[in-house]
Enzyme design. Structure first.
Site, PDB file in Angstrom:
ATOM      1  N   LYS A 282       1.454   4.426  -2.910  1.00  0.00           N
ATOM      2  CA  LYS A 282       1.392   5.853  -2.586  1.00  0.00           C
ATOM      3  C   LYS A 282       2.656   6.596  -3.019  1.00  0.00           C
ATOM      4  O   LYS A 282       2.575   7.690  -3.575  1.00  0.00           O
ATOM      5  CB  LYS A 282       1.140   6.029  -1.082  1.00  0.00           C
TER       6      LYS A 282
ATOM      7  N   ASP B  92       0.836  -1.205   0.000  1.00  0.00           N
ATOM      8  CA  ASP B  92       0.000   0.000   0.000  1.00  0.00           C
ATOM      9  C   ASP B  92       0.869   1.253   0.000  1.00  0.00           C
ATOM     10  O   ASP B  92       0.594   2.220  -0.712  1.00  0.00           O
ATOM     11  CB  ASP B  92      -0.917   0.002   1.225  1.00  0.00           C
TER      12      ASP B  92
END
Length: 408
Positions: free
Chosen positions: A273, A269
């Protein structure tokens, strides 16, 4: 003013005729755009500056439901003080969709509304998009509060229909470079907005700040960031006398982690980003180009179930305790940091001392440090809550309202 109203709503003018008196102006448009054109012109000339946004919301989980509540609570204020009317014209979850005039006035909980209504239909994303396009409303905004790749596939088509998109779904911007460029190009070519501030820092102004730096000609030298509220919580609370497994369990109980905490601890994750931030600086890189230093021992990675994972994590207590003691012996703390420098992105667990801006981080806050040519001696730092339905929904709502300034 007339052509501006039409153009900003994606209505093409085929022919123009102007009378000699200059009091009469005629245009030819496609028949399918008649209702949208009339609404656009009526809004531009006769509503005393009041503008309308028609919201099509997909995703009624925590963020989507919270967004509905925020919009309902603020609707009257926006109309009275900002001359902005917000209409929620459609909502959908994974099973059902509802198209109805001004859903917002009836909204309590989005899912309850779907259960109560007799006008719901089986959810199908292609059908949803076609119905949205068919309504042809002025000031249409598609809001994607899902984490679905299937929804993202329709972004180019939606943008090409002169409908803006606001989303916390990071899959469009962290997919392949080809997909990323297709969506960005569609928004640019059709004069609509594709807004995704909440992709990286929930309600934090991260992407906006980075865009301002880039667009003003500053050179981005380095980005350092803690981009996961989950991992921030875990390592902020991992101290002497506390077992790593107990902190991870606590994070799971509080709802900070994914159902399988390995999805957070893998760093994927965070990788998505930092990839988005890298692309905002102008770099053309793929997800696989990001170097991720794994923090979990093999026994934890290969555990067959979540229960087995926690057992393996408990068995590996000495491994994590050793890392902690090594950092504390040097007066340092552990932080899971993503960095971008010299065109390369890396994610790793690092020990930082009290001179580092990430040393005093607390709770589940995120922090992003931009070192640029202008901010070389003292980096520009953005810090605050990086997760949670309230702040993420607020960030989405702020971008929806921001579109108002670009609709004529």
């Amino acid at each position: 003013k007339m052509f501006g109203a039409l153009g900003k709503n994606g209505i093409n003018v085929v022919a123009i005729a102007q009378g000699s008196s200059e009091y009469n102006l005629s245009v030819v448009i496609e028949k399918s755009h008649i209702a949208k054109a009339l609404n656009s012109l009526h809004e531009a000339f006769f509503l005393s500056g009041t503008k309308a946004l028609n919201i099509f919301l997909v995703g009624l989980g925590l963020i989507g439901s919270t967004l509905l509540k925020q919009m309902k609570k603020t609707a009257k204020f926006l109309e009275e003080n900002r001359s902005l009317r917000i209409y929620v014209t459609a909502i959908a979850d994974t099973k059902e969709m509802l198209f109805e005039d001004d859903i917002l006035m009836n909204a309590t909980e989005g899912k309850d509304l779907l259960k109560q209504s007799k006008s719901t239909e089986k959810m199908d994303m292609a059908t949803f998009v076609e119905k949205m396009k068919g309504l042809d409303y002025a000031g249409s905004v598609f809001v994607d509060c899902t984490s679905s790749k299937e929804v993202v596939k329709h972004y180019p088509q939606i943008l090409k229909s002169a409908i803006s998109i606001v989303t916390p779904n990071k899959l469009a911007n962290s997919g392949t470079m080809k997909e990323y460029k297709e969506v960005q190009k569609a928004a640019h070519n059709h004069g609509v907005k594709f807004l995704y501030e909440t992709n990286v820092g929930a309600g934090l102004p991260v992407i906006g700040a980075l865009k301002d730096l880039v667009n003003s000609g500053d050179d981005i030298l380095k980005i350092e960031a803690i981009l996961s509220g989950t991992l921030s919580f875990i390592f902020n609370h991992f101290k002497s006398g506390v077992r790593f497994v107990d902190i991870v369990k606590q994070a799971k109980e509080k709802g900070f982690t994914e159902p399988d905490p390995r999805d957070d601890l893998s760093g994927m994750d965070v990788a998505r980003k930092i990839l988005i931030l890298a692309r905002e600086t102008g770099l053309s890189i793929e997800l696989e180009d990001i170097e991720i230093e794994q923090i979990l021992p093999k026994s934890c990675e290969k555990a067959k179930s979540v229960e087995d994972f926690f057992k393996a994590l408990e068995d590996e207590n000495a491994y994590f305790d050793s890392m902690l003691k090594n950092a504390e012996s040097q007066g340092k703390v552990l932080r899971f940091i993503a960095s971008l420098e010299n065109g390369k992105a890396k994610i790793s667990l690092q020990s930082v001392d009290n001179q580092h801006p990430f040393y005093s981080l607390s709770g589940s806050d995120n922090i992003i440090s931009f070192t640029t040519e202008r901010y070389k001696e003292r980096p520009l730092v953005v810090k605050g809550p990086g997760a949670g339905a309230e702040v993420t929904a607020a960030g989405v709502f702020a971008e929806i309202i921001g579109i108002n300034g670009n609709l004529g």
